[in-house]
Design a protein around this motif. Sequence first.
Motif, PDB file in Angstrom:
ATOM      1  N   MET A   1      -4.311  18.337  -8.298  1.00 35.90           N
ATOM      2  CA  MET A   1      -3.263  17.517  -8.881  1.00 35.90           C
ATOM      3  C   MET A   1      -2.849  16.443  -7.869  1.00 35.90           C
ATOM      4  N   THR A   2      -2.583  15.276  -8.351  1.00 35.26           N
ATOM      5  CA  THR A   2      -2.164  14.190  -7.478  1.00 35.26           C
ATOM      6  C   THR A   2      -0.694  13.854  -7.698  1.00 35.26           C
ATOM      7  N   ILE A   3      -0.124  13.168  -6.715  1.00 33.65           N
ATOM      8  CA  ILE A   3       1.247  12.683  -6.816  1.00 33.65           C
ATOM      9  C   ILE A   3       1.173  11.183  -7.061  1.00 33.65           C
ATOM     10  N   ALA A   4       1.735  10.730  -8.151  1.00 34.20           N
ATOM     11  CA  ALA A   4       1.740   9.297  -8.455  1.00 34.20           C
ATOM     12  C   ALA A   4       2.496   8.558  -7.355  1.00 34.20           C
ATOM     13  N   PRO A   5       1.999   7.390  -6.925  1.00 36.17           N
ATOM     14  CA  PRO A   5       2.696   6.635  -5.875  1.00 36.17           C
ATOM     15  C   PRO A   5       4.183   6.435  -6.169  1.00 36.17           C
ATOM     16  N   ALA A   6       4.550   6.204  -7.421  1.00 36.54           N
ATOM     17  CA  ALA A   6       5.950   5.981  -7.778  1.00 36.54           C
ATOM     18  C   ALA A   6       6.826   7.200  -7.533  1.00 36.54           C
ATOM     19  N   ARG A   7       6.211   8.370  -7.335  1.00 38.14           N
ATOM     20  CA  ARG A   7       6.969   9.605  -7.122  1.00 38.14           C
ATOM     21  C   ARG A   7       7.036  10.012  -5.657  1.00 38.14           C
ATOM     22  N   LEU A   8       6.446   9.223  -4.765  1.00 34.60           N
ATOM     23  CA  LEU A   8       6.504   9.561  -3.344  1.00 34.60           C
ATOM     24  C   LEU A   8       7.939   9.452  -2.837  1.00 34.60           C
ATOM     25  N   SER A   9       8.319  10.344  -1.948  1.00 31.39           N
ATOM     26  CA  SER A   9       9.713  10.464  -1.517  1.00 31.39           C
ATOM     27  C   SER A   9      10.209   9.306  -0.668  1.00 31.39           C
ATOM     28  N   ASP A  10       9.403   8.857   0.292  1.00 29.51           N
ATOM     29  CA  ASP A  10       9.857   7.803   1.195  1.00 29.51           C
ATOM     30  C   ASP A  10       9.585   6.433   0.571  1.00 29.51           C
ATOM     31  N   PRO A  11      10.605   5.585   0.419  1.00 30.84           N
ATOM     32  CA  PRO A  11      10.397   4.303  -0.265  1.00 30.84           C
ATOM     33  C   PRO A  11       9.434   3.362   0.457  1.00 30.84           C
ATOM     34  N   THR A  12       9.392   3.393   1.769  1.00 28.56           N
ATOM     35  CA  THR A  12       8.481   2.507   2.501  1.00 28.56           C
ATOM     36  C   THR A  12       7.045   2.985   2.347  1.00 28.56           C
ATOM     37  N   VAL A  13       6.837   4.286   2.451  1.00 21.64           N
ATOM     38  CA  VAL A  13       5.492   4.847   2.254  1.00 21.64           C
ATOM     39  C   VAL A  13       5.057   4.628   0.811  1.00 21.64           C
ATOM     40  N   ARG A  14       5.976   4.804  -0.124  1.00 25.77           N
ATOM     41  CA  ARG A  14       5.684   4.546  -1.543  1.00 25.77           C
ATOM     42  C   ARG A  14       5.186   3.111  -1.724  1.00 25.77           C
ATOM     43  N   ALA A  15       5.881   2.157  -1.111  1.00 28.49           N
ATOM     44  CA  ALA A  15       5.482   0.748  -1.219  1.00 28.49           C
ATOM     45  C   ALA A  15       4.138   0.505  -0.547  1.00 28.49           C
ATOM     46  N   ALA A  16       3.872   1.184   0.575  1.00 33.28           N
ATOM     47  CA  ALA A  16       2.596   1.004   1.280  1.00 33.28           C
ATOM     48  C   ALA A  16       1.435   1.513   0.433  1.00 33.28           C
ATOM     49  N   VAL A  17       1.573   2.703  -0.130  1.00 37.92           N
ATOM     50  CA  VAL A  17       0.512   3.264  -0.975  1.00 37.92           C
ATOM     51  C   VAL A  17       0.306   2.388  -2.202  1.00 37.92           C
ATOM     52  N   THR A  18       1.382   1.922  -2.794  1.00 40.21           N
ATOM     53  CA  THR A  18       1.281   1.039  -3.958  1.00 40.21           C
ATOM     54  C   THR A  18       0.543  -0.247  -3.596  1.00 40.21           C
ATOM     55  N   ALA A  19       0.858  -0.831  -2.449  1.00 43.80           N
ATOM     56  CA  ALA A  19       0.190  -2.063  -2.012  1.00 43.80           C
ATOM     57  C   ALA A  19      -1.294  -1.823  -1.758  1.00 43.80           C
ATOM     58  N   ILE A  20      -1.623  -0.713  -1.098  1.00 44.71           N
ATOM     59  CA  ILE A  20      -3.035  -0.404  -0.837  1.00 44.71           C
ATOM     60  C   ILE A  20      -3.780  -0.275  -2.160  1.00 44.71           C
ATOM     61  N   ASN A  21      -3.239   0.508  -3.083  1.00 46.24           N
ATOM     62  CA  ASN A  21      -3.932   0.744  -4.352  1.00 46.24           C
ATOM     63  C   ASN A  21      -4.042  -0.506  -5.208  1.00 46.24           C
ATOM     64  N   ALA A  22      -3.133  -1.450  -5.016  1.00 48.94           N
ATOM     65  CA  ALA A  22      -3.178  -2.717  -5.755  1.00 48.94           C
ATOM     66  C   ALA A  22      -4.047  -3.758  -5.056  1.00 48.94           C
ATOM     67  N   GLY A  23      -4.535  -3.433  -3.844  1.00 52.42           N
ATOM     68  CA  GLY A  23      -5.308  -4.413  -3.087  1.00 52.42           C
ATOM     69  C   GLY A  23      -4.450  -5.571  -2.603  1.00 52.42           C
ATOM     70  N   ASP A  24      -3.158  -5.326  -2.428  1.00 54.47           N
ATOM     71  CA  ASP A  24      -2.208  -6.376  -2.072  1.00 54.47           C
ATOM     72  C   ASP A  24      -1.953  -6.370  -0.561  1.00 54.47           C
ATOM     73  N   ARG A  25      -2.810  -7.061   0.166  1.00 58.19           N
ATOM     74  CA  ARG A  25      -2.723  -7.096   1.627  1.00 58.19           C
ATOM     75  C   ARG A  25      -1.383  -7.654   2.092  1.00 58.19           C
ATOM     76  N   LYS A  26      -0.919  -8.725   1.450  1.00 57.86           N
ATOM     77  CA  LYS A  26       0.338  -9.347   1.870  1.00 57.86           C
ATOM     78  C   LYS A  26       1.499  -8.363   1.742  1.00 57.86           C
ATOM     79  N   ALA A  27       1.582  -7.659   0.630  1.00 59.92           N
ATOM     80  CA  ALA A  27       2.664  -6.687   0.442  1.00 59.92           C
ATOM     81  C   ALA A  27       2.603  -5.599   1.508  1.00 59.92           C
ATOM     82  N   PHE A  28       1.396  -5.155   1.851  1.00 59.98           N
ATOM     83  CA  PHE A  28       1.245  -4.127   2.874  1.00 59.98           C
ATOM     84  C   PHE A  28       1.679  -4.661   4.234  1.00 59.98           C
TER      85      PHE A  28
END
Length: 107
Positions: A1-28
Motif C-alpha cells: 500500500m502506498t501513501i498519497a503525497p497529499a497525505r504526507l505529514s510534513d508539508p515541506t516533504v509533501r511539497a517536495a514529493v509532489t514536485a518530484i512526481n510532477a517533474g517540476d524542478r523549479k518547485a523542488f
Amino acid sequence: MTIAPARLSDPTVRAAVTAINAGDRKAFVDLLAPDATMADDGTDRDLQDWIDREIFTVRGHIEVRSESDGGRALVADYRNETWGEMRTAWRFTVENGRISRFETGQA
C-alpha cells in the motif's frame, strides 16, 4: 500500500514529493535552503547535478510506502529511466519550511 503525497505529514516533504512526481524542478528547488546539501548512499553529492541526473532529466517518481519522524523519513519505491525501480529510504532535514539537507539510498 502506498501513501498519497497529499497525505504526507510534513508539508515541506509533501511539497517536495509532489514536485518530484510532477517533474517540476523549479518547485523542488524553491523548497531548498540556499546552502542545502544531500547525500546518496552515504556519500555527499553535488545537489544540483544529482537532482538533474537522478530526478528531473530521467522522470524520477516516488511512491511512498511508509513515513516516520513526523513525515521527514520515508521508505519509498523510487523509479527513474536510468535505474528502474528500487526500494529507497529518504530523510529530510527541514528548517523554517525549507529543506536544508536530504539523504537517500537503498532501503
